[in-house]
Design an enzyme around this catalytic site. Sequence first.
Site, PDB file in Angstrom:
ATOM      1  N   GLY A   5      -1.872  -1.741   4.797  1.00 26.19           N
ATOM      2  CA  GLY A   5      -2.273  -1.591   3.391  1.00 26.19           C
ATOM      3  C   GLY A   5      -1.279  -0.726   2.646  1.00 26.19           C
ATOM      4  O   GLY A   5      -0.845   0.300   3.152  1.00 26.19           O
ATOM      5  N   ARG A  66       0.014  -7.422   7.223  1.00 24.27           N
ATOM      6  CA  ARG A  66      -0.440  -7.186   8.599  1.00 24.27           C
ATOM      7  C   ARG A  66      -0.016  -8.419   9.391  1.00 24.27           C
ATOM      8  O   ARG A  66      -0.297  -9.531   8.983  1.00 24.27           O
ATOM      9  CB  ARG A  66      -1.958  -6.969   8.632  1.00 24.27           C
ATOM     10  CG  ARG A  66      -2.396  -5.729   7.847  1.00 24.27           C
ATOM     11  CD  ARG A  66      -3.881  -5.452   7.966  1.00 24.27           C
ATOM     12  NE  ARG A  66      -4.236  -4.192   7.309  1.00 24.27           N
ATOM     13  CZ  ARG A  66      -4.772  -4.087   6.086  1.00 24.27           C
ATOM     14  NH1 ARG A  66      -5.033  -5.173   5.393  1.00 24.27           N
ATOM     15  NH2 ARG A  66      -5.048  -2.908   5.570  1.00 24.27           N
ATOM     16  N   ASP A  97      -2.364   3.586  10.993  1.00 26.51           N
ATOM     17  CA  ASP A  97      -2.522   3.570  12.455  1.00 26.51           C
ATOM     18  C   ASP A  97      -2.062   2.261  13.093  1.00 26.51           C
ATOM     19  O   ASP A  97      -1.390   2.279  14.126  1.00 26.51           O
ATOM     20  CB  ASP A  97      -3.963   3.910  12.854  1.00 26.51           C
ATOM     21  CG  ASP A  97      -4.972   2.943  12.280  1.00 26.51           C
ATOM     22  OD1 ASP A  97      -4.644   2.257  11.299  1.00 26.51           O
ATOM     23  OD2 ASP A  97      -6.092   2.877  12.816  1.00 26.51           O
ATOM     24  N   THR A 120      -1.179   5.755   4.156  1.00 27.12           N
ATOM     25  CA  THR A 120      -2.458   5.029   4.081  1.00 27.12           C
ATOM     26  C   THR A 120      -3.408   5.837   3.219  1.00 27.12           C
ATOM     27  O   THR A 120      -3.489   7.069   3.373  1.00 27.12           O
ATOM     28  CB  THR A 120      -3.092   4.800   5.469  1.00 27.12           C
ATOM     29  OG1 THR A 120      -4.472   4.435   5.271  1.00 27.12           O
ATOM     30  CG2 THR A 120      -3.043   6.016   6.373  1.00 27.12           C
ATOM     31  N   ASP A 122      -6.400   6.005   3.516  1.00 26.19           N
ATOM     32  CA  ASP A 122      -7.572   6.422   4.306  1.00 26.19           C
ATOM     33  C   ASP A 122      -7.483   7.842   4.861  1.00 26.19           C
ATOM     34  O   ASP A 122      -8.490   8.409   5.259  1.00 26.19           O
ATOM     35  CB  ASP A 122      -7.787   5.455   5.477  1.00 26.19           C
ATOM     36  CG  ASP A 122      -8.243   4.088   5.002  1.00 26.19           C
ATOM     37  OD1 ASP A 122      -8.656   3.978   3.829  1.00 26.19           O
ATOM     38  OD2 ASP A 122      -8.175   3.130   5.787  1.00 26.19           O
ATOM     39  N   ARG A 166     -12.728   1.285   5.579  1.00 26.19           N
ATOM     40  CA  ARG A 166     -13.427   0.375   6.491  1.00 26.19           C
ATOM     41  C   ARG A 166     -13.917   1.129   7.720  1.00 26.19           C
ATOM     42  O   ARG A 166     -14.982   0.897   8.225  1.00 26.19           O
ATOM     43  CB  ARG A 166     -12.467  -0.748   6.899  1.00 26.19           C
ATOM     44  CG  ARG A 166     -13.151  -1.955   7.414  1.00 26.19           C
ATOM     45  CD  ARG A 166     -12.296  -3.194   7.342  1.00 26.19           C
ATOM     46  NE  ARG A 166     -10.859  -2.956   7.414  1.00 26.19           N
ATOM     47  CZ  ARG A 166      -9.961  -3.774   6.903  1.00 26.19           C
ATOM     48  NH1 ARG A 166     -10.334  -4.841   6.254  1.00 26.19           N
ATOM     49  NH2 ARG A 166      -8.676  -3.528   7.028  1.00 26.19           N
TER      50      ARG A 166
HETATM   51  O1  F6P Z   1      -6.372   0.902   5.253  1.00 25.72           O
HETATM   52  C1  F6P Z   1      -6.397   0.988   3.885  1.00 25.72           C
HETATM   53  C2  F6P Z   1      -7.498   0.133   3.303  1.00 25.72           C
HETATM   54  O2  F6P Z   1      -7.435   0.247   1.899  1.00 25.72           O
HETATM   55  C3  F6P Z   1      -8.917   0.462   3.794  1.00 25.72           C
HETATM   56  O3  F6P Z   1      -9.507   1.557   3.167  1.00 25.72           O
HETATM   57  C4  F6P Z   1      -9.612  -0.826   3.496  1.00 25.72           C
HETATM   58  O4  F6P Z   1     -10.740  -0.960   4.288  1.00 25.72           O
HETATM   59  C5  F6P Z   1      -8.571  -1.860   3.808  1.00 25.72           C
HETATM   60  O5  F6P Z   1      -7.317  -1.230   3.652  1.00 25.72           O
HETATM   61  C6  F6P Z   1      -8.641  -3.095   2.955  1.00 25.72           C
HETATM   62  O6  F6P Z   1      -7.663  -3.972   3.364  1.00 25.72           O
HETATM   63  P1  F6P Z   1      -7.294  -5.322   2.618  1.00 25.72           P
HETATM   64  O7  F6P Z   1      -6.457  -4.971   1.435  1.00 25.72           O
HETATM   65  O8  F6P Z   1      -6.567  -6.116   3.631  1.00 25.72           O
HETATM   66  O9  F6P Z   1      -8.592  -5.938   2.175  1.00 25.72           O
END
Ligand code: F6P
Length: 317
Positions: A5, A66, A97, A120, A122, A166
């Site tokens: 992300g 990813r 991570d 990140t 998070d 998440r």
């Molecule tokens: O890891 C960062 C994050 O923003 C999390 O807080 C969230 O759950 C996830 O990525 C969302 O990912 P995506 O953009 O793939 O929906």
Amino acid sequence: MTSGGDAPGMNAAIRAVVRQADALKVEVYGVWRGYQGLVDQEWRPLTTRACANILQRGGTMLNTGRCQSWHLPAVRAQAARDLRDAGVDALVIIGGDGSFTGAEILNRETGIPCAGIPGTIDNDLPGTDRTLGFDTALNTAVQAIDRIRDTANAHERLFLVEVMGRSSGMIAVNTAIACGAEAVLYPEAEEHTYEALVVQLRAGWERGKRSSIVVVAEGDTTGGAFQIGERLRNDYGLDLRVVVLGHIQRGGSPTALDRIYGSMWGSEAVKRLVAGETSFYLGVQNGEMVSIPLNRIHDKRPAPPKELAALAGILAR
Ligand code: F6P
């Protein structure tokens, strides 16, 4: 490269890597789209001028993603051969991570030196008190909830506001404190239930509160903002509203703090690689910059301090 992300401050780190390297006469290539770019050999030279005017921008100029195929040993081995053939001496990975786990495996299997810069929103990496993007995301969530508070007050309503995370409650708990939320639900909490939330909200009502805000982390196990909202509606006939802040928290201009850490970590990663360090990620502990062995990424992830979550309830009187 940037991976996983995106997080505000990643561009600051890219700029710092490129410019610090230039100052040390080291050539830098940008890898586009994270690990997928390594697999597809999507890399090209990054000049200091290519990094002009990105410091203040959210997102990442290198794109990100990813990459599922990175889990395959044969794919990683081929990428390592490609990197060596291209004369690449080391990698700098800006991510969270999953990205650092990918780097740790690559480094262990092939010996390619890897440096990680924590990026990140998070804020959930072992060994560091903060990660790029957390401060920006937190402030974005706080500003949004301040606005929601105005209308919640005006209509004397309950709002359930879902924030990102998440598997981490860092944004949720910190946002709850900064917004004076009446309650917070997050994945690492050991004991919170629907019933406990009702007790908490009822106590507020009895003290004269006519509007409340409950911050719910995306990964909360009580059922998520929509399900909890539905249950409260059915059980108590409340005219509540559910708001999902979502990716608004990931975008936007990085705060000064995220720019500063991006700049410091970007520069430090290059200096340490040049000095011969081969397997580390950077962080900050008690205000001091630290280098953390890359294999510590497998340690237990930090959770929001329990006292901070409890404080939200205490202060919501
Ligand atoms: O890891 C960062 C994050 O923003 C999390 O807080 C969230 O759950 C996830 O990525 C969302 O990912 P995506 O953009 O793939 O929906």
